[in-house]
Design an enzyme around this catalytic site. Structure first.
Site, PDB file in Angstrom:
ATOM      1  N   SER A 251       0.834  -1.194   0.000  1.00 13.51           N
ATOM      2  CA  SER A 251       0.000   0.000   0.000  1.00 13.51           C
ATOM      3  C   SER A 251       0.867   1.241   0.000  1.00 13.51           C
ATOM      4  O   SER A 251       1.979   1.233   0.514  1.00 13.51           O
ATOM      5  CB  SER A 251      -0.888   0.009   1.246  1.00 13.51           C
ATOM      6  OG  SER A 251      -0.071   0.090   2.400  1.00 13.51           O
ATOM      7  N   LYS A 252       0.340   2.308  -0.557  1.00 13.33           N
ATOM      8  CA  LYS A 252       1.160   3.504  -0.695  1.00 13.33           C
ATOM      9  C   LYS A 252       1.421   4.188   0.642  1.00 13.33           C
ATOM     10  O   LYS A 252       2.343   4.981   0.759  1.00 13.33           O
ATOM     11  CB  LYS A 252       0.556   4.469  -1.707  1.00 13.33           C
ATOM     12  CG  LYS A 252      -0.743   5.110  -1.294  1.00 13.33           C
ATOM     13  CD  LYS A 252      -1.151   6.125  -2.362  1.00 13.33           C
ATOM     14  CE  LYS A 252      -2.549   6.655  -2.100  1.00 13.33           C
ATOM     15  NZ  LYS A 252      -3.061   7.472  -3.212  1.00 13.33           N
TER      16      LYS A 252
END
Length: 495
Positions: A251-252
């Site tokens: 995930s960013k």
RNA sequence: GUCCCGUUCGUCUAGUGGUUAGGACACUGCCCUUUCACGGCAGUAACAGGGGUUCGAGUCCCCUACGGGACGCCA
């Protein structure tokens, strides 16, 4: 039968390395079998899809060196390759299923649906929407005539099991009680992923669906749709999910996931693609460095290992260094570096800032080094300010980060507007508010307009530096985080 | 909560019943070198646990544990 595979990105954000990962394996599989690899845009989410995102995704995948045989930008015999342009087709198929008794119109309100979910959860069931939902035909007609919004849902067996064949996992058995009456057609007339995907894969002659493991639980819905339509189902293959260091799905928030960021930081596309090819896969001779062509030549989907691989920045950096050292001639090195950032085009926007400030050309290096760097080496004391408490500094950074993460159209002007509004909402003078932003992005408060810098650095690097600064300052504890989140929400709505 | 998938050094992986469990990143040491990096050499380090099956199990089966994922009018 010609093998046809596809990558089907949704244009709702930055180009994601996970998309490239799945695309790579689809392309390799197709090429290895002398087949075709297709790119299809899944933009059925009207609210979140943007043309900018679509373009960015195409650009990024192409930057990596991936090549699709058919797609919205290259055409092909099975177009259009953008789902928003096929909308009528999906509706016709959904209605066909209603007529054949495999789907039904549903008028339930969000409140009713919540109640169903809660009730099912209490009974220890999977909370999906299922059960006695269908209305009598005349009631359906009455409500439709009255203009009530509706969706079309598929019917799903109440008992028994569904067996899914996966190329890597063998037979996966899922109980039909776990599968909900999936919405096929949304009230805005657009199809959901499940309908559009099945229809397109069939219409586009897709023979092998290679996708992320997150889809394995919805495979029974797809199985059922193929059966309802009387179509052959493509062979399924679910790839492991890329992971953050802590093992969660990439995930960013926890990792740089944007392909653009790697480009901006000066990674070679060959190395990034090579690295993705080492995620859950290896060459028969275990060599670390290989080209896309080499991977395609040796490709074997059965060499995929199923444990979710951690996306390790350190190894990616090492691999990129290896590529630079071993594959670039001095000439090629100069060309690459020039194209990367020191080209006239890249430098041009900096000239006004530099020319007015330097006394010698050598002053450029220290002044502009932050424009050519990745993460900056900032320390907590760099953020000390005579009028700002450290608490305030952290809030400024956090709020700015949240605000800029929500910004879809990145430019000098939008960034400025965002930050100015935020400063106003926080009741701070713009100059004071900008101080920590300067330090985070430029490494020092003594630089030209940090908004200009952010415009040039782009969203990925700018956000990453704000995040980094926040970490350097210790971030927020879980308890504080909740409070700060509330404050931010209040600021946003209070405007 | 319900279900699904997974589990070899810290990380990426090789391994498809018989191996001193191999390689790579990272880490440590040594060499090369005016320094750093590169390169070379060496070292630390793994089959989640328990039951089976078998002459023999990292490899096959079962259970447990742990990890991940799904359960949206997002894809």
């Amino acid at each position: 039968m010609t093998v046809r595979t596809r990558i089907a990105p949704s244009p709702t954000g930055d180009p994601h390395v996970g998309t490239a990962y799945i695309a790579l394996f689809n392309q390799c599989f197709a090429r290895q079998h002398g087949g075709q690899f297709i790119l299809r845009i899944e933009d059925t989410d009207q609210a979140r899809s943007t043309p900018e995102s679509e373009q960015a995704i195409l650009d990024s995948l192409r930057w990596l060196g991936l090549e699709w045989d058919e797609g919205p930008d290259v055409g092909g015999e099975y177009g259009p390759y953008r789902q928003s342009e096929r909308r009528d087709e999906y509706r016709a198929y959904a209605e066909q299923l209603v007529e054949s008794g495999h789907a039904f119109y549903c008028f339930r309100s969000p409140e009713e649906l919540d109640a169903i979910r809660d009730a099912r959860r209490e009974q220890g069931l999977n909370p999906g929407i299922k059960g006695d939902l269908e209305l009598p035909a005349d009631e359906v007609r009455r409500r439709m005539d009255a203009g009530e919004p509706y969706v079309i849902r598929m019917k799903v067996p109440e008992e028994g099991v569904c067996e899914i064949e996966d190329m890597l996992r063998g037979t996966v058995t899922i109980d039909w009680t776990q599968i909900d009456c999936q919405i096929l057609l949304k009230s805005d007339g657009m199809p959901t992923y499940h309908l559009a995907n099945v229809v397109d894969d069939h219409r586009m002659g897709i023979t092998h669906v290679i996708r992320g493991e997150e889809w394995i639980n919805s495979a029974p819905k797809h199985r059922l749709l193929y059966d309802y339509f009387g179509w052959d189902m493509p062979t399924l293959c679910h790839m492991p999910l890329l992971r953050n260091e802590d093992g969660t799905k990439l995930s960013k928030r926890k990792n740089p996931t944007s392909i653009d960021l790697y480009e901006r930081l000066g990674f070679m596309p060959e190395a990034v693609l090579n690295f993705l090819g080492r995620m859950g896969w290896s060459m028969p001779d275990e060599r670390e460095r290989f080209t896309l062509d080499e991977m395609q030549a040796e490709f074997d989907i059965h060499r995929v290992s199923l444990g979710g691989p951690v996306f390790d920045q350190a190894k990616l950096r090492w691999l990129n260094g290896l590529w630079i050292r071993e594959t670039l001639t001095d000439e090629a090195f100069m060309d690459r570096v020039g194209d990367w950032w020191f080209s006239r085009d890249q430098l041009a926007p900096l000239v006004p800032h530099l020319k007015s400030r330097v006394e010698t050309f050598s002053d450029i290096a220290p002044m502009a080094s932050f424009m050519f760097s990745g993460m900056l080496d900032v320390r907590p004391e760099d953020f000390q300010h005579r009028k700002l408490e450290e608490e305030t500094v952290r809030r400024i950074l956090q709020f700015a980060l949240w605000r800029l993460e929500a910004e879809r159209h990145w430019s000098r002007d939008t960034v400025f507007a965002d930050l100015k509004a935020l400063a106003g909402a926080m009741g701070l003078k713009l100059g004071e508010f900008m101080f920590p932003i300067f330090v985070a992005v430029a490494g020092t408060p003594n630089s030209w307009s940090v908004v200009d810098s952010m415009g040039l650095l782009g969203p990925d690097v700018s956000r990453a530096r704000l995040r980094h600064a926040l970490n350097v300052l210790g971030g927020f504890s879980k308890k504080q985080a909740k409070k700060v989140e509330k404050e931010y929400a209040a600021l946003e709505t209070g405007e």
